[in-house]
Write a protein that holds these residues in place. Structure first.
Motif, PDB file in Angstrom:
ATOM      1  N   THR A  77      84.453 -28.326  40.475  1.00  8.86           N
ATOM      2  CA  THR A  77      85.806 -27.959  40.894  1.00  8.86           C
ATOM      3  C   THR A  77      86.531 -27.183  39.798  1.00  8.86           C
ATOM      4  OG1 THR A  77      85.953 -29.863  42.343  1.00  8.86           O
ATOM      5  CG2 THR A  77      88.019 -28.900  41.657  1.00  8.86           C
ATOM      6  N   ALA A  78      86.410 -27.667  38.579  1.00 10.91           N
ATOM      7  CA  ALA A  78      87.043 -27.014  37.422  1.00 10.91           C
ATOM      8  C   ALA A  78      86.100 -27.141  36.234  1.00 10.91           C
ATOM      9  CB  ALA A  78      88.387 -27.664  37.109  1.00 10.91           C
ATOM     10  N   ASP A  79      86.201 -26.209  35.307  1.00  6.12           N
ATOM     11  CA  ASP A  79      85.330 -26.248  34.129  1.00  6.12           C
ATOM     12  C   ASP A  79      85.481 -27.549  33.354  1.00  6.12           C
ATOM     13  OD1 ASP A  79      84.284 -23.758  34.690  1.00  6.12           O
ATOM     14  OD2 ASP A  79      85.650 -22.697  33.344  1.00  6.12           O
ATOM     15  N   ASP A  80      86.691 -28.121  33.359  1.00  4.60           N
ATOM     16  CA  ASP A  80      86.911 -29.343  32.585  1.00  4.60           C
ATOM     17  C   ASP A  80      86.708 -30.625  33.402  1.00  4.60           C
ATOM     18  OD1 ASP A  80      89.184 -29.219  34.147  1.00  4.60           O
ATOM     19  OD2 ASP A  80      90.586 -29.453  32.482  1.00  4.60           O
ATOM     20  N   ALA A  81      86.170 -30.504  34.605  1.00  3.18           N
ATOM     21  CA  ALA A  81      85.896 -31.693  35.427  1.00  3.18           C
ATOM     22  C   ALA A  81      84.658 -32.432  34.939  1.00  3.18           C
ATOM     23  CB  ALA A  81      85.719 -31.303  36.895  1.00  3.18           C
ATOM     24  N   VAL A  82      83.782 -31.714  34.254  1.00  2.20           N
ATOM     25  CA  VAL A  82      82.519 -32.293  33.789  1.00  2.20           C
ATOM     26  C   VAL A  82      82.295 -31.962  32.316  1.00  2.20           C
ATOM     27  CG1 VAL A  82      81.430 -32.212  36.071  1.00  2.20           C
ATOM     28  CG2 VAL A  82      81.196 -30.266  34.526  1.00  2.20           C
ATOM     29  N   THR A  83      81.417 -32.747  31.717  1.00  2.11           N
ATOM     30  CA  THR A  83      80.974 -32.521  30.346  1.00  2.11           C
ATOM     31  C   THR A  83      79.477 -32.255  30.393  1.00  2.11           C
ATOM     32  OG1 THR A  83      82.628 -34.080  29.544  1.00  2.11           O
ATOM     33  CG2 THR A  83      80.842 -33.540  28.040  1.00  2.11           C
ATOM     34  N   LEU A  84      79.019 -31.285  29.628  1.00  2.79           N
ATOM     35  CA  LEU A  84      77.598 -30.950  29.584  1.00  2.79           C
ATOM     36  C   LEU A  84      77.003 -31.405  28.263  1.00  2.79           C
ATOM     37  CD1 LEU A  84      77.751 -27.359  31.104  1.00  2.79           C
ATOM     38  CD2 LEU A  84      77.389 -29.542  32.282  1.00  2.79           C
ATOM     39  N   ILE A  85      75.822 -32.047  28.352  1.00  2.48           N
ATOM     40  CA  ILE A  85      75.162 -32.600  27.174  1.00  2.48           C
ATOM     41  C   ILE A  85      73.695 -32.212  27.191  1.00  2.48           C
ATOM     42  CG2 ILE A  85      74.520 -34.752  26.005  1.00  2.48           C
ATOM     43  CD1 ILE A  85      77.001 -35.992  27.341  1.00  2.48           C
ATOM     44  N   GLU A  86      73.165 -31.801  26.045  1.00  6.25           N
ATOM     45  CA  GLU A  86      71.740 -31.498  25.953  1.00  6.25           C
ATOM     46  C   GLU A  86      70.935 -32.781  26.167  1.00  6.25           C
ATOM     47  OE1 GLU A  86      69.201 -30.527  22.240  1.00  6.25           O
ATOM     48  OE2 GLU A  86      69.996 -28.604  22.994  1.00  6.25           O
ATOM     49  N   ASP A  87      69.951 -32.714  27.060  1.00 10.22           N
ATOM     50  CA  ASP A  87      69.118 -33.871  27.409  1.00 10.22           C
ATOM     51  C   ASP A  87      67.673 -33.569  27.028  1.00 10.22           C
ATOM     52  OD1 ASP A  87      67.608 -35.873  28.608  1.00 10.22           O
ATOM     53  OD2 ASP A  87      68.463 -35.599  30.607  1.00 10.22           O
ATOM     54  N   ARG A  88      67.145 -34.306  26.062  1.00  5.42           N
ATOM     55  CA  ARG A  88      65.762 -34.138  25.606  1.00  5.42           C
ATOM     56  C   ARG A  88      64.877 -35.301  26.044  1.00  5.42           C
ATOM     57  NH1 ARG A  88      64.697 -30.427  21.570  1.00  5.42           N
ATOM     58  NH2 ARG A  88      66.476 -29.125  21.059  1.00  5.42           N
ATOM     59  N   SER A  89      65.307 -36.060  27.061  1.00  6.12           N
ATOM     60  CA  SER A  89      64.560 -37.247  27.492  1.00  6.12           C
ATOM     61  C   SER A  89      63.205 -36.903  28.108  1.00  6.12           C
ATOM     62  CB  SER A  89      65.390 -38.075  28.479  1.00  6.12           C
ATOM     63  OG  SER A  89      65.641 -37.337  29.661  1.00  6.12           O
ATOM     64  N   LEU A  90      63.028 -35.670  28.558  1.00 11.69           N
ATOM     65  CA  LEU A  90      61.741 -35.232  29.102  1.00 11.69           C
ATOM     66  C   LEU A  90      61.072 -34.220  28.170  1.00 11.69           C
ATOM     67  CD1 LEU A  90      62.537 -34.775  32.917  1.00 11.69           C
ATOM     68  CD2 LEU A  90      61.428 -36.706  31.783  1.00 11.69           C
ATOM     69  N   ALA A  91      61.270 -34.414  26.871  1.00 17.67           N
ATOM     70  CA  ALA A  91      60.728 -33.481  25.877  1.00 17.67           C
ATOM     71  C   ALA A  91      59.248 -33.241  26.134  1.00 17.67           C
ATOM     72  CB  ALA A  91      60.944 -34.026  24.475  1.00 17.67           C
ATOM     73  N   PRO A  92      58.804 -31.997  25.997  1.00 15.05           N
ATOM     74  CA  PRO A  92      59.485 -30.878  25.339  1.00 15.05           C
ATOM     75  C   PRO A  92      60.484 -30.141  26.234  1.00 15.05           C
ATOM     76  CG  PRO A  92      57.311 -30.166  25.991  1.00 15.05           C
ATOM     77  CD  PRO A  92      57.426 -31.634  26.357  1.00 15.05           C
ATOM     78  N   ARG A  93      60.572 -30.496  27.503  1.00 15.58           N
ATOM     79  CA  ARG A  93      61.535 -29.834  28.392  1.00 15.58           C
ATOM     80  C   ARG A  93      62.951 -30.253  28.012  1.00 15.58           C
ATOM     81  NH1 ARG A  93      62.344 -30.659  34.819  1.00 15.58           N
ATOM     82  NH2 ARG A  93      63.657 -28.850  35.135  1.00 15.58           N
ATOM     83  N   ILE A  94      63.835 -29.283  27.893  1.00 21.98           N
ATOM     84  CA  ILE A  94      65.233 -29.554  27.577  1.00 21.98           C
ATOM     85  C   ILE A  94      66.059 -29.277  28.825  1.00 21.98           C
ATOM     86  CG2 ILE A  94      67.199 -28.927  26.139  1.00 21.98           C
ATOM     87  CD1 ILE A  94      65.155 -28.028  24.015  1.00 21.98           C
ATOM     88  N   ARG A  95      66.857 -30.266  29.216  1.00 14.21           N
ATOM     89  CA  ARG A  95      67.725 -30.118  30.387  1.00 14.21           C
ATOM     90  C   ARG A  95      69.175 -30.242  29.939  1.00 14.21           C
ATOM     91  NH1 ARG A  95      65.816 -34.681  34.450  1.00 14.21           N
ATOM     92  NH2 ARG A  95      66.161 -35.917  32.592  1.00 14.21           N
ATOM     93  N   THR A  96      70.086 -29.932  30.862  1.00 21.19           N
ATOM     94  CA  THR A  96      71.507 -30.087  30.602  1.00 21.19           C
ATOM     95  C   THR A  96      72.044 -31.178  31.513  1.00 21.19           C
ATOM     96  OG1 THR A  96      71.700 -27.750  29.996  1.00 21.19           O
ATOM     97  CG2 THR A  96      73.737 -28.933  30.521  1.00 21.19           C
ATOM     98  N   GLU A  97      72.456 -32.282  30.895  1.00 19.18           N
ATOM     99  CA  GLU A  97      73.005 -33.413  31.643  1.00 19.18           C
ATOM    100  C   GLU A  97      74.452 -33.129  32.009  1.00 19.18           C
ATOM    101  OE1 GLU A  97      73.938 -38.196  31.126  1.00 19.18           O
ATOM    102  OE2 GLU A  97      73.072 -37.083  29.447  1.00 19.18           O
ATOM    103  N   VAL A  98      74.848 -33.591  33.201  1.00 22.71           N
ATOM    104  CA  VAL A  98      76.222 -33.454  33.671  1.00 22.71           C
ATOM    105  C   VAL A  98      76.857 -34.843  33.699  1.00 22.71           C
ATOM    106  CG1 VAL A  98      77.705 -32.730  35.586  1.00 22.71           C
ATOM    107  CG2 VAL A  98      75.556 -31.504  35.142  1.00 22.71           C
TER     108      VAL A  98
END
Length: 134
Positions: free
Chosen positions: A75-96
């Motif tokens: 809805t808005a850029d500040d509605a969510v926070t994005l965090i780097e997720d390395r739980s499936l390393a080596p794949r890097i995802r972006t957690e919401v």
């Protein structure tokens, strides 16, 4: 900017079903194609199930075929926070996460070729949201 709130974990655990709590507070994931909103076309606002903050609107929802509700923008850029997720390393995802209460919602992916305005797929667990139908 999203208003930050603190949740009482015991009250939240009592309020939510076990899967919703595990997803929202411990970063779990619901199984694909099982979520209530995966194929929903109901018009409305998707809110955080933990704190009721507005996250997404049905106008940005699309059918990606991935097994979870997909949106092309919050809805808005500040509605969510994005965090780097390395739980499936080596794949890097972006957690919401919900910007208001820091609850896990899902992940966002880019460059997958969906014909949406942002070329993003916000892959969000149904159990992390409630839909306020209009």
């Amino acid at each position: 900017m999203a208003k930050k709130i603190e949740l009482n974990e015991e009250e939240l655990k009592a309020k939510l079903d076990p899967l919703s709590y595990e997803v929202l507070r411990n970063g779990a994931t619901e199984r694909p194609f099982t979520g209530e909103y995966t194929d929903s076309e109901t018009v409305g606002i998707y809110r955080c199930k933990a704190c009721n903050a507005e996250l997404f609107r049905s106008e940005t929802k699309f059918h990606s075929g991935c097994g979870w509700p997909s949106f092309y923008a919050p809805t808005a850029d500040d509605a969510v926070t994005l965090i780097e997720d390395r739980s499936l390393a080596p794949r890097i995802r972006t957690e919401v996460r919900c910007a208001s209460c820091d609850s896990h919602l899902g992940h966002v992916f880019e460059g997958e070729g969906y014909e949406v305005p942002t070329d993003q797929r916000w892959c969000i667990n149904s159990v992390s949201m409630i839909l306020e139908a209009k």
